[in-house]
Each structure stands twice: as C-alpha cells, then as structure tokens.
Design a protein around this motif. Structure first.
Motif, PDB file in Angstrom:
ATOM      1  N   GLU A  61      47.158  60.804  32.546  1.00  7.96           N
ATOM      2  CA  GLU A  61      48.568  60.714  32.092  1.00  7.96           C
ATOM      3  C   GLU A  61      49.030  59.263  32.028  1.00  7.96           C
ATOM      4  O   GLU A  61      49.652  58.834  31.036  1.00  7.96           O
ATOM      5  CB  GLU A  61      49.469  61.511  33.023  1.00  7.96           C
ATOM      6  N   ASP A  62      48.731  58.502  33.070  1.00  2.21           N
ATOM      7  CA  ASP A  62      49.171  57.105  33.118  1.00  2.21           C
ATOM      8  C   ASP A  62      48.537  56.307  31.979  1.00  2.21           C
ATOM      9  O   ASP A  62      49.216  55.518  31.308  1.00  2.21           O
ATOM     10  CB  ASP A  62      48.788  56.478  34.460  1.00  2.21           C
ATOM     11  N   GLU A  63      47.242  56.498  31.756  1.00  2.00           N
ATOM     12  CA  GLU A  63      46.544  55.716  30.736  1.00  2.00           C
ATOM     13  C   GLU A  63      46.945  56.114  29.316  1.00  2.00           C
ATOM     14  O   GLU A  63      47.108  55.266  28.450  1.00  2.00           O
ATOM     15  CB  GLU A  63      45.030  55.856  30.911  1.00  2.00           C
TER      16      GLU A  63
ATOM     17  N   LYS B  61      46.185  62.715  36.753  1.00  8.89           N
ATOM     18  CA  LYS B  61      47.261  61.735  36.945  1.00  8.89           C
ATOM     19  C   LYS B  61      46.850  60.402  36.320  1.00  8.89           C
ATOM     20  O   LYS B  61      47.661  59.724  35.660  1.00  8.89           O
ATOM     21  CB  LYS B  61      47.548  61.543  38.440  1.00  8.89           C
TER      22      LYS B  61
ATOM     23  N   LYS C  95      49.799  57.508  28.375  1.00  7.52           N
ATOM     24  CA  LYS C  95      51.173  57.066  28.132  1.00  7.52           C
ATOM     25  C   LYS C  95      51.235  55.554  27.880  1.00  7.52           C
ATOM     26  O   LYS C  95      52.020  55.087  27.040  1.00  7.52           O
ATOM     27  CB  LYS C  95      52.070  57.452  29.306  1.00  7.52           C
ATOM     28  N   ALA C  96      50.389  54.818  28.577  1.00  7.90           N
ATOM     29  CA  ALA C  96      50.339  53.366  28.333  1.00  7.90           C
ATOM     30  C   ALA C  96      49.807  53.076  26.933  1.00  7.90           C
ATOM     31  O   ALA C  96      50.273  52.169  26.249  1.00  7.90           O
ATOM     32  CB  ALA C  96      49.458  52.690  29.387  1.00  7.90           C
TER      33      ALA C  96
END
Length: 433
Positions: free
Chosen positions: A424-426, A421, A428-429
């Motif tokens: 994914e966040d990093e 998770k 996508k950023a």
C-alpha cells in the motif's frame, strides 16, 4: 513466455546491428535491410516475440505477403528486454515503425503519451469488424470508447497435469478429467493426496517460490474471491482500491501450500524443467507452455483452467496486441496497410494458437480448424473471464511492487499483513495517492 529463444537468433543480432532505411512513413530508421517487391507499400513491423512465438508470427507475415502484392510487411525482430524502451524512444523521435506489437498492460503508457493512434477511422475503411473479437479481450484495448489496438490473443495463467502421475495416484476420472473438488479444501486434499501417493522422488506441484508466476497465481485467486483491482482504471491518476482482506486470504492460502501443507518444494531451480522431466504431478504457468509440453517426448499431460476454488471464474492474463505508432509524416496508405495486416493476422489465429495462446477472434475459436488442435479447447473458455492488469500508466511499476513484496510472503520473511502494508505504501507513493 519469452524464455525460449532458440530460433531467429541470427536475425535478432543482425537487426540490432543494422537498421536500414525503409519506405514506411515516419519510420526512416525502423526497418531491416530487405528487398521490397516493386510497387508494394512497405509496412515496417516491430515485434518482441521469441522462440516459437517468433516463428508462428513470421509464418503469418509470410502468408500475408504471399496472398497479395499491394502491401509488404517487413517483420523486424527486436530484443524483448529492451523492446519497450526502444519503441517509446523511437516513436517519440519520429523514427518508430509503422506497426508494432504491445502487451495490453503497456497500452495505457503508449496511449497516455500519445505514441499510438486510434484505429477506428482507418479500421472502418479497411473493414475491421470489432464484433468478431472476444469482447472481454477487446475491452482491454479500448480507451475513452476508442480502439487503440487490435488484440491478437489472450494468454492467461492456467494449470497443467501430468496424466501418469495423477492417474497413478487415483486422481483421474475415466474420461480423463481430474478428480478434484473445486473448493479451497478440495484443492488442498487433491495436493496432499498426491503427496501421499506419489513415489518419494516425485512431488505434487512444481512452482516458483518467487517471481512473476507466483504473482499471477495470487492474482487469479484474489479475483476468484471477488477482488477486482489493485488500483482504479484511470490512465494517470488512479486510486488504490485493493481489497486487503481478500488479498490476504489469497496470499495466506498460497503461503500454506509451501509451508503448512508442504506440497510445493521451496526454491526450485527450474520449475518448468521439473514438470517437463516428469518429476512433478502439476504445475501452473501461462498457456504458452502448452507448445513446450506437447513437443516433449513421453510427457502426457492435461491443460485446464486454474481451478475455481473460491467460487468465481477468474484468472490472471495479458494480451499481445497490434498498434499503429503515431507519426507526423505518416502515410495514410501505409497505416491502412498496417491495419489490413492486423485484421488478416487475427483471422489466422489458428496458426497463432499453435504457440498455446487463445486467439482474440471468436470466429477463429469457434472454427472446426481450431477445434482440431489438441489441448487448446480445454482452456479456451478462460478468455471470457480472464482479468487483465489495471488500465493505468503505472501498471508495470505496480506489478514490480507486487512481485517484490509478495515474494516476502512466499519465503516467510514477512506476514501477509505486513507485506500488504508495504505494498500500500509503495503503490500510493508511485501513483501519488
């Protein structure tokens, strides 16, 4: 692969201190202070190699320069840690070399920024035969159906086995092959049997609990499970497409090798040294270690592809490539000379294979000369199915994110679900998704 900088240190220091003018177009400050034979066209090459790699490339350069008198390749050694920063800055300022080495994983950045030129036009004039190359390796250098680099090799992640320790544990066949069922259960059984049979001061596998090697092995298992990408192959605007279920399955499997089965000691100070000294029965790293192990006295070993335990032939890998940096003042004769050297160097892949890398040309790996090299043919097949990093300008940033968060799994600080998770966040950023 760049860990062993035991030679050419003086050359590296002098090059870093003194960069003299050269005759290559668009590279006024790129070359070292060397004597160019009268009448020869100088081609200034920057390379990032260290240790044995540097010596083997210099051998190829010397042979090329001695083979003819029209072109002189001025091979300039650069520090690996600052190499890409220096290359990008210099080419952008119009002071780059005529020829450079780049990893396939960095090519998307160079292509996107217009820092390297396509090679098809001059390649045709020089007579480059793209059909001589392993097409899986070559594909990593193609963008919009144009060739932007000539690959020198691929250097995948493979396995190494200490023959004595594995043999004493009853896990070597009479023909010298490893006795292992290539399934998830079979690999664990192989490792746990080693754990039971080895002397108390030995252990089944030396491997890093954190860092790039762990990431590469995870990627090998992820792709064996059928995972294909982390992001789509789009230079500047990729989408996040990681198959989370397969990613977690591969990560959990690796995690258990440390924490449930306890076949890999945690936090080894130097897992290379543990295998080299005979303390570990197996290890996993890049093919470049082959040259190190065979130079180690009394170390009898086997090199083999990463075990296909999840059903699909796959392994992480990268590639060294040659590129021609762009320059407004480029001399066509210099650029054609650069490509002539590229083609010559890849024909000399047997020399390059002494470092352990798999040469890029099938004409080389199918030669009798290559077959006579020890160990190399045992893993050459990996070139046909090695998986390269996604073709995006964000490749290096994504790798940093992956390594940092996967380390949290190996050290038991985060669950695989939570780590992915965060990934994914990093990612996508980073890619703006």
């Amino acid at each position: 692969m760049m860990k062993k900088r035991l030679i050419l240190l003086i050359g590296i220091v002098l090059t870093a201190i003194t960069l003299a003018a050269c005759s290559g177009g668009g590279s006024d400050d790129a070359g070292g202070d060397v004597e160019v034979p009268e009448g020869a066209t100088e081609v200034v090459m920057w390379n990032l190699f260290g240790g044995g790699d540097a010596a083997f490339m210099q051998e190829i350069v010397d042979e090329f320069n001695a083979s003819q008198d029209a072109i002189f390749v001025n091979n300039v050694q650069q520090e690996f840690e600052e190499y890409y920063t220096k290359l990008i800055t210099s080419v952008s300022a119009g002071k780059g070399p005529d020829l450079a080495v780049s990893h396939a994983s960095v090519l998307p950045e160079l292509v996107s920024q217009g820092l390297v030129q396509e090679l098809d036009t001059y390649g045709e004039e020089v007579g480059v035969n793209w059909g001589e190359f392993n097409q899986n390796i070559l594909e990593s250098t193609v963008f919009d159906e144009q060739h932007y680099a000539i690959p020198i090799d691929t250097h995948p992640h493979i396995f190494f086995v200490n023959n004595k320790l594995v043999g004493d544990a009853g896990l070597m066949n009479e023909d010298g092959s490893v006795k292992m069922e290539q399934t998830p259960e079979g690999f664990v059984e192989f490792m746990t049997t080693l754990k039971e049979e080895l002397p108390e001061d030995k252990f089944p596998m030396s491997f890093s609990t954190a860092g790039v090697d762990s990431y590469r092995l995870w990627f090998s298992f992820y792709t064996q499970l059928g995972g294909e990408n982390i992001v789509t192959d789009d230079l500047e605007n990729p989408e996040y497409v990681l198959d989370v279920d397969k990613a977690i399955e591969a990560a959990e499997y690796m995690h258990d090798l440390w924490h449930e089965h306890e076949v890999i000691p945690l936090n080894l100070a130097d897992f290379y040294a543990d295998f080299q000294s005979g303390n570990a029965a197996t290890t996993s790293t890049g093919v470049w270690a082959t040259g190190t192990w065979e130079a180690t006295e009394e170390l009898e070993f086997t090199a083999l592809p990463a075990p296909n335990i999840f059903g699909q032939d796959a392994a992480f890998g990268n590639s060294h490539t040659f590129v021609v940096p762009t320059s407004q003042d480029a001399d066509p004769e210099v650029q054609k000379g650069a490509i002539e050297f590229m083609d010559y160097a890849t024909d000399k892949g047997v020399i390059w294979a002494e470092a352990g890398h798999i040469p890029s040309k099938t004409t080389v790996v199918e030669s009798e000369e290559y077959a006579e090299l020890p160990y190399r043919s045992d893993y050459v097949e990996v070139a046909n199915y090695v998986n390269f990093p996604d073709q995006t300008v964000h490749a290096r940033g994504i790798e940093d994110i992956m390594i940092r968060n996967l380390d949290l799994i190996w050290t038991d600080e985060e669950s695989p679900e939570e780590a992915f998770k965060l990934i994914e966040d990093e990612v996508k950023a980073l890619i703006g998704g």
